[in-house]
Scaffold this active site. Structure first.
Site, short mmCIF file in Angstrom:
data_model
loop_
_atom_site.label_atom_id
_atom_site.label_comp_id
_atom_site.label_asym_id
_atom_site.label_seq_id
_atom_site.Cartn_x
_atom_site.Cartn_y
_atom_site.Cartn_z
N GLY A 146 0.83 -1.21 0.00
CA GLY A 146 0.00 0.00 0.00
C GLY A 146 0.85 1.25 0.00
N ASN A 147 0.23 2.38 0.22
CA ASN A 147 0.98 3.65 0.30
C ASN A 147 0.35 4.53 1.37
OD1 ASN A 147 -1.08 5.43 -1.02
ND2 ASN A 147 -0.71 4.01 -2.70
N ARG A 148 0.97 5.67 1.61
CA ARG A 148 0.58 6.50 2.75
C ARG A 148 -0.58 7.44 2.49
NH1 ARG A 148 4.90 6.92 6.53
NH2 ARG A 148 6.83 6.04 5.72
N SER A 149 -1.19 7.38 1.34
CA SER A 149 -2.25 8.36 1.06
C SER A 149 -3.44 8.17 1.99
CB SER A 149 -2.69 8.23 -0.40
OG SER A 149 -3.75 9.11 -0.64
#
Ligand code: CTP
Length: 416
Positions: free
Chosen positions: A213-216
């Site tokens: 995933g990512n930090r958004s």
């Protein structure tokens, strides 16, 4: 409503005349309070004629009326355009040495400032400190635009057009719902538009419990959806793993997890969208293999898994290609977002410019990632780069402020 229009002494003071007219035409009572320096740029009779009210500059005129207290107490809003560096410095330190600063110090009405000055003055730490102080008093800022300044140079510091100041002020004040008035059309610049907005960050499953995933957080995309709705648009939000609650007055909400799901949802909605804003952080890669059962450790460290990745579709690029192949059917406006960091090779904006060319969208909103700006933060600084040569906009403040500035700018540019 009674609106005090404060006017600082800068070349953009002439735009205040149009601002007075816009508020006056919408049925508001307007009071112009220029500084002494402003009267070098715009004449007192002009302000008196346009406001249908007498104009004073200092507290020693109309003394028996205690004019600054009267104006301050009766005002429903104080809007200062242009707010010069010197005027903001005076307001930040609580000076009251003319009618305008005394009125601002006395009033309980909302205060909105539209700064305008040369780029160097705007970027000076003293001005930026004053801006921060003014924000801490609860004053709202309409960000200066980028473009031609006095003389041959251009940069950030230009006063936005009066219509944009007017629309932003109404949005900040929550006014402008008067049926049939000028306020209605100007404060709802997205009325009748169908917007498709993606938000959040995709997750690419590895096994039933793990993902890449990512930090958004989805905050910026959700703010865009909320502000677009407030500005009159019908919004379909496609949210991926949002950490914030989506607006309740959307036209449609579709929740997805992965890039592939987002792509499908976007293409299902594309023919019904006038504008697409890809604010989501879409994973560029996904694990090549998905296992139905949880990947286990074994006793043999040499057998630890290696994750092979394959490319996800580039949704933004595909939307642009789709429009090229369907000039009539595709969305009229396509906006991408990019979080960029600079390095020895290029600045974040140079990387953004290259990405805009690569992706082929109409605008790229470049978000500079730092520990306090960007992912998960409440405040943001975004530079909107247009595909065609034209003004680019720097929007700064809360994610709602940024969303409002971007949407109003795009609405103004695309509806010209
Ligand atoms: N985007 C997309 N599909 C992808 C990746 C990105 O639609 N697979 C969109 C994002 O929603 C955003 C824009 O493209 O609007 C830019 O995203 P970014 O991740 O910065 O672009 P990349 O092409 O992945 O560039 P980089 O290699 O710098 O990550």
């Amino acid at each position: 409503m009674r609106v005090v229009i404060g006017i600082g002494g800068g070349i953009a003071a002439y735009k205040a005349a149009m601002l007075l007219r816009l508020f006056g035409k919408a049925g508001h009572e307007v009071i112009a309070i220029p500084t002494q320096a402003a009267l070098k740029f715009i004449g007192q009779p002009t302000l008196e004629a346009l406001s249908s009210n007498p104009v004073s500059v200092d507290v020693f005129e109309r003394v028996p009326e205690v004019n600054h207290v009267r104006q301050a107490e009766q005002a429903d809003a104080v809007i200062i355009a242009p707010a010069t560096a010197d005027l903001m410095a005076r307001l930040a330190t609580g000076r009251a040495n003319d009618l305008l600063s005394a009125t601002v110090l006395t009033t309980h009405a909302p205060v909105i400032l539209a700064p305008a000055m040369h780029t160097q003055m705007w970027e000076h730490p003293a001005t930026q400190a004053n801006v921060a102080t003014l924000r801490s008093y609860g004053y709202r800022l309409i960000e200066p635009a980028v473009g031609r300044l006095t003389g041959p140079d251009s940069g950030v510091g230009r006063l936005p057009e009066p219509e944009e100041i007017y629309a932003q002020a109404l949005a900040v004040l929550g006014w402008g719902r008067e049926q049939g008035s000028c306020a209605e059309t100007v404060s709802k610049p997205l009325a009748g538009q169908r917007l498709l907005i993606t938000a959040g960050g995709t997750r690419e499953a590895l096994d039933p419990v793990r993902f890449l995933g990512n930090r958004s957080s989805g905050k910026q995309g959700v703010a865009l959806a909320q502000v677009a709705t407030d500005l009159g648009a019908r919004v379909h939000l496609i949210g991926a793993n949002l950490e914030v609650r989506p607006p309740s007055d959307l036209d449609k909400l579709t929740l997805v997890t992965s890039a592939e799901q987002m792509r499908r949802a976007v293409f299902d909605a594309l023919s019904e969208s006038d504008m697409v804003i890809m604010a989501a952080a879409v994973a560029d890669f996904r694990p090549a293999d998905y296992t139905d059962s949880k990947i286990k450790k074994t006793d043999d460290p040499l057998a630890d898994p290696v994750i092979r990745l394959v490319r996800n579709p580039d949704i933004l690029r595909e939307i642009v290609l789709h429009r090229q192949n369907n000039p009539e059917g595709g969305p009229r406006t396509i906006v991408g977002f990019a979080a960029e960091t600079g390095d020895d090779t290029a600045t974040p904006l140079e990387y953004g410019q290259a990405k805009l060319t690569r992706k082929g969208c109409d605008y790229l909103a470049v978000n500079t990632v730092s520990p306090t700006l960007g992912f998960g933060a409440d405040n943001n600084t975004v530079t909107l780069l247009p595909k065609d040569v034209g003004e680019h906009l720097v929007a700064q403040g809360t994610k709602e402020d940024v969303a409002r500035a971007l949407l109003l700018h795009i609405a103004q540019q695309t509806q010209q």
